[in-house]
Design an enzyme around this catalytic site. Structure first.
Site, PDB file in Angstrom:
ATOM      1  N   THR A 133     -38.324   8.634 -13.904  1.00 31.39           N
ATOM      2  CA  THR A 133     -39.104   7.415 -13.885  1.00 31.39           C
ATOM      3  C   THR A 133     -38.556   6.114 -13.570  1.00 31.39           C
ATOM      4  O   THR A 133     -37.158   5.864 -13.505  1.00 31.39           O
ATOM      5  CB  THR A 133     -39.660   7.300 -15.397  1.00 31.39           C
ATOM      6  N   ASP A 134     -39.166   4.962 -12.889  1.00 36.26           N
ATOM      7  CA  ASP A 134     -38.628   3.680 -12.633  1.00 36.26           C
ATOM      8  C   ASP A 134     -37.934   3.101 -13.625  1.00 36.26           C
ATOM      9  O   ASP A 134     -37.133   2.091 -13.649  1.00 36.26           O
ATOM     10  CB  ASP A 134     -39.681   2.969 -11.739  1.00 36.26           C
ATOM     11  N   GLU A 135     -38.623   3.295 -15.002  1.00 37.72           N
ATOM     12  CA  GLU A 135     -38.109   2.472 -16.306  1.00 37.72           C
ATOM     13  C   GLU A 135     -36.784   2.539 -16.485  1.00 37.72           C
ATOM     14  O   GLU A 135     -36.392   1.809 -17.272  1.00 37.72           O
ATOM     15  CB  GLU A 135     -38.990   3.151 -17.497  1.00 37.72           C
ATOM     16  N   TYR A 159     -37.464   5.642 -24.967  1.00 34.58           N
ATOM     17  CA  TYR A 159     -38.151   6.460 -23.979  1.00 34.58           C
ATOM     18  C   TYR A 159     -37.273   6.219 -22.649  1.00 34.58           C
ATOM     19  O   TYR A 159     -36.771   7.377 -22.006  1.00 34.58           O
ATOM     20  CB  TYR A 159     -39.636   6.260 -23.646  1.00 34.58           C
ATOM     21  N   LYS A 163     -34.641   9.017 -20.849  1.00 35.03           N
ATOM     22  CA  LYS A 163     -34.937   9.502 -19.579  1.00 35.03           C
ATOM     23  C   LYS A 163     -33.579   9.388 -18.672  1.00 35.03           C
ATOM     24  O   LYS A 163     -32.983  10.104 -17.603  1.00 35.03           O
ATOM     25  CB  LYS A 163     -35.993   8.974 -18.750  1.00 35.03           C
TER      26      LYS A 163
END
Ligand code: NAD
Ligand code: DAU
Length: 355
Positions: A133-135, A159, A163
């Site tokens: 993810t970009d997060e 989260y 990741k």
């Protein structure tokens, strides 16, 4: 030839499996734990296909994963399995640590054990694609350029931290053990089969039920939205031609504030399914308490995948969001099945106990 998908009963995984089987004639093995987010009815059209096989299991289960690898001998793995919802990670991070970190670690170990046993020709072909993810890059200020693959990791939620940890493990298994991995970091997806805990499906489903549309904080947070089928085509491209050990950012060049997303959905619904009282769905918008640690802005610079692999999204936000709203209008049974929890009854009946 066989490919192994993990998390294929979730939102992106099930779209990926269907897209893959439309494009490529190859056996697909789908391993999924069927958590609350896993819904096999997404794939019911495939249940009788000889080219599709479902395995109920946890990516953290070393024995089961090793037996799946050695039984099916996949030429490639695409790892979608994860706990994916930021709000749930804030309320209870344990599952996120177990699946996203320990699960990825065990799954890498199983993949490595299998990979080490392969003859050289099969080793050259094998790929482990890790879907992230970009997060992991954290939050951007308004004037910052979009995230490139060179941005440092700065995750802010349980989260995104879990990741980020999984991405680091994947990277280490390449550099230390030579496992042929590629990681993708994608922006916010939307489209069919999106579980209605996430902003876009939640707003569509709540609006149709005449419930309020909750906007966290001031609603001016920005996300970069990508239609899910464009994410699937990007992963297929990375699998076919991506360079080993590299990471590829995937995004749609669609930076939009949350409030604009919600208003856009309301206006489409006003047109396609007008309310009986004649007013706009926008009157259901309600500002609520903000998400703790809420990232203000994400934006993806997708030039690497565009220039190296020739990938571009095919949907604009306006075409993709209209298709998505129409899908939810056309698939009210799916929504009711998810909301009532009826899809879980089947899991209980088939597998004994809800995960
Ligand atoms: P999802 O929550 O809809 O689906 C996750 C799937 O993984 C479910 O089917 C669940 O049953 C399965 N699963 C969970 N734990 C498991 C375990 N221990 N073993 C096996 N299966 C397990 O998630 P999604 O939105 O489809 O996201 C898929 C992947 O893409 C995730 O890795 C996520 O981090 C990443 N991603 C998502 C988005 C997005 O906008 N949704 C964007 C970028 C990246
Ligand atoms: O950026 C990629 C990520 O996008 C993925 O890695 C995650 O798996 C996926 O869930 C998504 O995370 P977000 O937190 O951005 O998605 P979500 O739909 O939960 O929220 C989108 C934005 O809308 C976010 O700024 C929070 C806000 N929001 C969300 C909900 C559920 C609201 O304002 N109200 C809500 O009720």
């Amino acid at each position: 030839m066989t490919i192994l998908i993990t998390g294929g009963a979730g939102f992106i995984g099930s779209n990926f499996v269907m897209e893959w089987m439309d494009h490529i004639d190859e056996l697909v093995i789908n391993i999924d734990l069927l958590t609350y987010a896993g819904n096999l009815s997404n794939l019911e059209n495939l249940s009788s296909s000889s080219k599709y096989h479902f395995v109920h299991g946890d990516i953290a289960d070393l024995d089961l994963m090793r037996s799946v690898f050695f039984n099916y001998k996949p030429r490639a793995v695409i790892n979608f399995a994860a706990e994916s919802h930021v709000d749930r990670s804030i309320a209870g991070p344990t599952d996120f640590i177990n699946t996203n970190i320990v699960g990825t670690f065990n799954f890498l170990q199983s993949a490595k054990y299998y990979y080490d046993s392969l003859p050289d020709a099969s080793k050259d072909q094998f790929r482990f694609i890790h879907v992230s993810t970009d997060e992991v890059y954290g939050s951007l200020m308004p004037q910052d350029p979009p995230f490139t693959e060179q941005n440092r990791y700065a995750p802010n939620s349980p989260y995104s931290a879990s990741k980020a940890a999984s991405d680091h493990l994947v990277r280490a298994w390449y550099h230390t053990y030579g496992l042929p991995v590629i990681t993708t970091n994608c922006s916010n997806n939307y489209g069919p089969y999106h579980f209605p805990e996430k902003l876009i499906p939640l707003v569509i489903v709540n609006a149709l039920a005449e419930r309020t549309l909750p906007i966290y904080g001031d609603g001016l947070q920005i996300r970069d939205w990508l239609y899910v089928k464009d994410h699937c085509s990007a992963i297929r491209r990375v699998l076919a031609s991506g360079r080993l050990g590299e990471t590829y950012n995937i995004g749609g060049w669609n930076e939009i504030t949350n409030i604009d997303i919600v208003k856009t959905i309301c206006l489409i619904l006003d047109e396609l399914r007008p309310r009986s009282n004649g007013s706009s769905y926008t009157s259901l918008i309600t500002f609520v308490e903000d998400r703790p640690g809420h990232d203000r802005r994400y934006a993806i610079d997708a030039r690497k995948i565009e220039s190296e692999l020739g990938w571009k999204p095919t949907e604009t936000f306006s075409t993709g969001i209209r298709k998505t709203v129409q899908w939810y209008l056309d698939n009210q049974d799916w929504v009711q099945n998810v909301q009532s929890g009826a899809y879980r009854d089947w899991v209980d009946q088939q597998y004994g106990v809800s995960q």
